[in-house]
Design an enzyme around this catalytic site. Structure first.
Site, mmCIF file in Angstrom:
data_model
loop_
_atom_site.group_PDB
_atom_site.id
_atom_site.type_symbol
_atom_site.label_atom_id
_atom_site.label_comp_id
_atom_site.label_asym_id
_atom_site.label_seq_id
_atom_site.Cartn_x
_atom_site.Cartn_y
_atom_site.Cartn_z
ATOM 1 N N HIS A 1 -77.189 -27.156 105.797
ATOM 2 C CA HIS A 1 -77.478 -25.928 105.704
ATOM 3 C C HIS A 1 -77.402 -25.636 104.255
ATOM 4 C CE1 HIS A 1 -76.449 -24.591 109.821
ATOM 5 N NE2 HIS A 1 -75.814 -25.581 109.686
ATOM 6 N N LYS B 1 -89.674 -28.081 78.916
ATOM 7 C CA LYS B 1 -89.405 -27.895 80.313
ATOM 8 C C LYS B 1 -90.302 -28.739 81.176
ATOM 9 C CE LYS B 1 -88.785 -24.341 83.679
ATOM 10 N NZ LYS B 1 -89.688 -24.727 84.720
ATOM 11 N N GLU C 1 -94.922 -29.868 94.307
ATOM 12 C CA GLU C 1 -95.324 -28.630 94.231
ATOM 13 C C GLU C 1 -96.902 -28.679 94.650
ATOM 14 O OE1 GLU C 1 -92.823 -26.395 90.602
ATOM 15 O OE2 GLU C 1 -94.898 -26.902 90.380
ATOM 16 N N SER D 1 -94.001 -25.607 80.855
ATOM 17 C CA SER D 1 -94.134 -24.091 80.534
ATOM 18 C C SER D 1 -94.792 -24.020 79.257
ATOM 19 C CB SER D 1 -92.619 -23.723 80.306
ATOM 20 O OG SER D 1 -92.585 -22.404 79.900
#
Length: 462
Positions: free
Chosen positions: A184, A320, A327, A314
């Site tokens: 969970h 970043k 992805e 980014s």
């Protein structure tokens, strides 16, 4: 030849203009004119399959005494050129065409006939010679099965094998790295990183087996059923000989379909394959998302691993770095799941003796196979093989995991364990430290019962 770069071709419907240098003829041109829809031609693997089918058909008809040897050789030479990709620019018919794929079949017939005419030095007819003993209604379903088998055996299954081996190697390397388990998305009992990756490998191995189990059914070919499944205009042994020649050429096992009527009118086996591809997409989605969570941070996330840095993440935030490969995997998975929905709708469109959504089935099936094959190798090489483990973060979270108290249940009971867990969490202290205060267990007993590495092995520590 006309002065404006076109020539005049004729078919049963009359005359029309065809580009001067095009290898195709009138029927292909009508399809080009009729279906300016997507700009997407049929996939390369499908064109390859068409070429191989025409090669095998000419060989079979020659062996059966129906086609002159010289003509058969000319057709086979041209057909292999098509199969090998030498003339892909001459297959312009849009995917969204007649549902039988007749336009693509005639495209192949016309291109091969034109090439074979040049090889032989005398006319070769696209229908009477190249398409002898065939119908679009058995050629296109055969090409669909054949192209799927080729793509699976040459691309997807090897790609998945590489991914599995990479995951299994990483699992061995991390078999002693203990981390907090999660259910969970909440802290749970410890596992090893190797166990976690081993679960991924097991998923992928099972996915591969599903695909292999489907291959014998994909190996059943519609060729020989001709127009409606009765085999009209084909020699009774034509389908058998085509399957044998394709088996020898591809080094794979093909045979005539058990029932030609089913092979022409339904695409149940391709729907089955698409379902297996969807399951694989689901597996890859799970693995990619686990990697994204484990890599999240580097400070405000889990920060358990660091994926390889591949590109700036980014345009506005310097430094970043994003998990770009996972992805990409999730987007491929989404596309494959969507493709399966299209294939499901198309596969039920068998009206009486023919399915009439064959080209879009081919597009989506082969796209799914190609995407999954490519992204499996990328996931292996650019994410899993090179990620590093943040041992400090793993250890820090593990020490403060209140769920470790579960290991004391058999000694102190559930209620006492819950009280220890709540206190440890509220005060931000290790479970062992709080348990030492709230129980009569000795340091040695606590060390033994709360040994995180031992807890990954299961069982009761009495």
């Amino acid at each position: 030849m006309s002065d404006n770069g076109y020539r005049i071709e004729r078919d049963s419907m009359g005359e029309l203009r065809v580009p001067e240098n095009a290898l195709w003829g009138a029927q292909t041109q009508r399809a080009v004119d009729n279906f300016p829809i997507s700009g997407m031609a049929m996939p390369r693997t499908f064109i390859r399959a068409l070429g191989l089918i025409k090669w095998a058909a000419a060989g079979a008809n020659s062996e059966l005494g129906l086609l002159k040897a010289a003509t058969a050789v000319a057709i086979q030479t041209a057909a292999l050129e098509v199969a090998n990709g030498a003339h892909d620019a001459h297959f312009p018919v849009d995917v969204f065409q007649t549902g039988s794929g007749t336009s693509s079949n005639m495209n192949a017939n016309e291109v091969i006939a034109q090439l074979a005419t040049g090889h032989q030095g005398s006319p070769v007819h696209p229908n009477d010679d190249v398409n002898m003993g065939q119908s679009s209604n058995d050629v296109i379903p055969t090409a669909l099965h054949l192209s799927a088998v080729l793509a699976l055996s040459e691309d997807l299954l090897p790609g998945l094998e590489h991914l599995c081996e990479t995951v299994e190697t990483k699992a061995q390397q991390t078999e002693d790295v203990v981390k907090t388990g999660r259910t969970h998305l909440m802290d749970a009992m410890p596992v090893t990183l190797g166990q976690e990756l081993g679960g991924w490998a097991s998923q992928l191995r099972t996915d591969m087996q599903r695909l292999r189990d489907c291959m014998p059914r994909l190996g059943q070919l519609a060729q020989g059923g001709t127009a409606v499944g009765t085999g009209i205009n084909a020699h009774p042994r034509f389908g058998e000989k085509v399957a044998l020649l394709l088996s020898e050429k591809a080094g794979l096992e093909f045979r005539p379909a058990d029932n030609y009527f089913a092979a022409l009118s339904s695409q149940d086996t391709i729907a089955e394959l698409s379902g297996h591809l969807k399951v694989l997409a689901i597996s890859l989605m799970k693995i990619a998302n686990d990697l994204r969570w484990m890599n999240s941070g580097p400070l405000a996330g889990f920060g358990e691993i660091a994926l390889p840095s591949l590109q700036p993440g980014s345009s506005i935030m310097p430094g970043k770095v994003n998990p770009v490969i996972p992805e990409a995997v999730t987007m491929v998975a989404a596309q494959v799941i969507g493709n399966d929905a299209t294939i499901t709708i198309a596969a039920q469109s068998g009206n009486f003796q023919l399915n009439v959504m064959l080209p879009v089935i081919a597009l989506n099936t082969l796209q799914s196979i190609g995407l999954l094959a490519n992204v499996s190798r990328l996931l292996a090489d650019k994410a899993i093989a090179g990620f590093t483990v943040n041992h400090e973060n793993l250890g820090h979270a593990l020490d403060r995991n209140p769920i470790l108290v579960t290991a004391l249940n058999s000694v102190i009971g559930y209620e006492k364990g819950a009280a220890i867990a709540k206190k440890a969490y509220a005060e931000g202290r290790p479970v062992r430290e709080v348990a030492a205060e709230m129980t009569d267990l000795t340091d040695a007993e606590l060390d033994r019962l709360l040994d995180a590495a031992e807890l990954t092995k299961g069982g009761i520590k009495s």
